[in-house]
Structure formats: structure tokens, C-alpha cells
Motif scaffolding. Sequence first.
Motif, short mmCIF file in Angstrom:
data_model
loop_
_atom_site.label_atom_id
_atom_site.label_comp_id
_atom_site.label_asym_id
_atom_site.label_seq_id
_atom_site.Cartn_x
_atom_site.Cartn_y
_atom_site.Cartn_z
N GLY B 84 -0.55 0.84 -2.28
CA GLY B 84 -0.40 -0.57 -1.97
C GLY B 84 -0.87 -1.44 -3.12
N ASP B 107 3.21 1.99 -5.13
CA ASP B 107 3.85 1.03 -4.23
C ASP B 107 5.34 1.00 -4.54
N ASP B 125 6.39 3.81 -8.49
CA ASP B 125 7.17 3.13 -7.47
C ASP B 125 7.92 4.14 -6.59
N THR B 147 -1.94 -0.81 2.35
CA THR B 147 -0.74 -1.60 2.65
C THR B 147 -0.74 -2.17 4.07
N LEU B 152 4.28 3.17 4.78
CA LEU B 152 3.81 3.48 3.44
C LEU B 152 2.49 4.27 3.48
#
Lengths: 113, 243
Positions: B84, B107, B125, B147, B152
Motif C-alpha cells: 500500500g 501497490d 506494481d 491498504t 490487496l
Amino acid sequence: MTENTAFASVDDILGTAGTWLDEGRKVAVATVVKTWGSSPRPVGSRLVVDADGAMVGSVSGGCIEGAVIREAFEVMESGAPRMLDFGVSNEEAWDVGLACGGNVQVWVERLEG
Amino acid sequence: MKRATFDAIQTARAGKIPIALVVNLSDGAEALVTATTVDGALSDEIVAEARARLRDSKSGVVERGGGRWFVDCHNPPLRVIVVGAVHITQTLVPMAAVAGYEVVVIDPRASFATQERFPNVQLMDDWPDEAMEALAPDRRTAVITLTHDPKLDDPALHVALRSEAFYIACLGSRRTHASRLDRLRAEGFDDDTLARIHGPAGLPIGAVSPAEIALSVLAEMTAVLHEVPPPMKSANTNTASAA
């Protein structure tokens, strides 16, 4: 030493020692090898000193650095490593003590070019 | 210290290879020990001791048969994986870096994980489970999910809980954390495994701002690293991340 170079440089004490040596400066390395009781810096902590007294790192909270630097100057010249004992029981021998009441052993050696 | 010894240590550190410098304290003779190599004259006993200390990252003096050696362990930096790229992460990253951690931020949301928001940090990513598999957390790794989004956080936790990560923490309120534990339980994780998760993340120091929350998480992570019972954690209210 890490990707976070912007933040990590203060911790790369050995790296600084190497840079100084490359620049032709005399360099001594002091390393905490043993501690008893309360001591501010753990085993493996290092102080690097050059002949002008420039230093990076630490071997205590500042109580014994002065004495270590004096010894480091001699080691820089002679090349003979030595062990320094600091603590309450050795206060007279080294003319310094640890305010925290701990004891530390510090190995001082010359970084050989 | 000989230049060759010094250079070998620096090379190992740059390559993230654990290496121990073993100094004979009677004559200053130096030797280097890794998991697979020995450079220098050392007895098998001292080599074994050096390797054991390297595994535990415990530098110190070894006394054997009248001799004394200093074993100086150089392990790669501790690592923290943050899932996150949120506001708290922006303060947690530099704080953790100053504390000596190598930091990786995961993230998959492109607008969060930008170099502009996170200069000098390794950003990934990929989807968190894939990124985590690639990073392979070990026992010198901490994993923090920030997050609040199960899509996630949970995949990252699946990998973290199957690893030896020394610290696993999740931001979120107690209610959020309870439902997180329910989901993970339903997915087959037992209570002992789930007890490894520090949630809500951080020590209860009344943290409000992102920097304060980052500080509370870093403080808890430090306590766990040094195997100190996290102070105040028994208090049942006012956790740092009651978001």
C-alpha cells in the motif's frame, strides 16, 4: 548498502573508512567487541577515525570516544592493534568511565592500505 | 584490518551475502566465514561457531581452549515490505530507512505507487501475492499491509503467513481486523498462524497523523525484532491505527 541511498549513508561507517583510505588518509577502526551491564552501543558498533581526528560512527554514547581517539592516533602510527577496556573498574587506568555504569571492550586497529 | 579483508567484507555487503569477520584477539589475524566458504586459518569449531552466530546475527567474543576471537557479523540489512503506497507509507518509508531497513513498497494502483511520491524506494506494481512471492520474505523481513483493502492486503498476507517473516502487521480498526481474521480462517489458516499478525498495527501511543502512526508501527516492529513484549499492547483501547 540499500536502495535507500538518501537515508543509508550515515550507517555506512566502513564505507566511509574505505573512502578515507582511498584518499590517502590514515585510518583507524575501533569496534565494540564485548559489553557488560548497561552500555549504549551494542557489540559490533564502530568508530572510524583519521589522523586529523575526523570521525564517523560511535562506540558509546560519547563518554569514551575521546579516549578511544587518543589511542587510535597511536595505533594509526604503530600499526599494532590493541584492546581497550572501559568501565567502572578501569576508571583510573583509562581516566574515563561510563556514566551509565556499563563496561565495554573496544578493539582498535589500523586500516591497512 | 587488512585492505583485502575490508574489500571482501564490502563486496559481500554489496552482494547481500552474510559474512563474518573473525579476528584472533591475541595477534590480530583475520579470517572471513560465509555459509559456504572459509578464508583464513580457523579450526572447524570456530568456523561452526562463527556460522551459528552469523545465522543469529550475534556478534561477540568466542573463547575456546585459551584463545579469544571476535566474530563480527555482517548481515544484509533488515527488510520491510509495505503493501500500500498510501500517505502513512510516505512517512514510514524514510523512518524505516533511517532505522536501517531496506524498504520495498508494493501497490498495483498506478496513481499511488509513483516515483514522485516515493523517491529512492523500490516500488513494485505487481499484484501483492505475486510481488511477495518474488520477494520471498525471510526471518529478517517484516511485512506491513496498509491498504485497508482486502483485495490487496489478503493476498500479501497469504504469502507472509507462509513465510518466516519476523513481523506481520495490518492497519485497520479492531472490527476490520476481526473480519480479516475471519476471512483468513475460512481460507484455512489456523489460530496459531493468525496470532502472528499484529493487528491493529502499532503501539497504542495515541497516534493520529500519518507520521505518528508510522512511528507507532516502527516502534512495535522494533520491540518484536528484539523480542521485547510490545509495551502497552495489553491495553485494549486506543490503538494507533484505529482508522
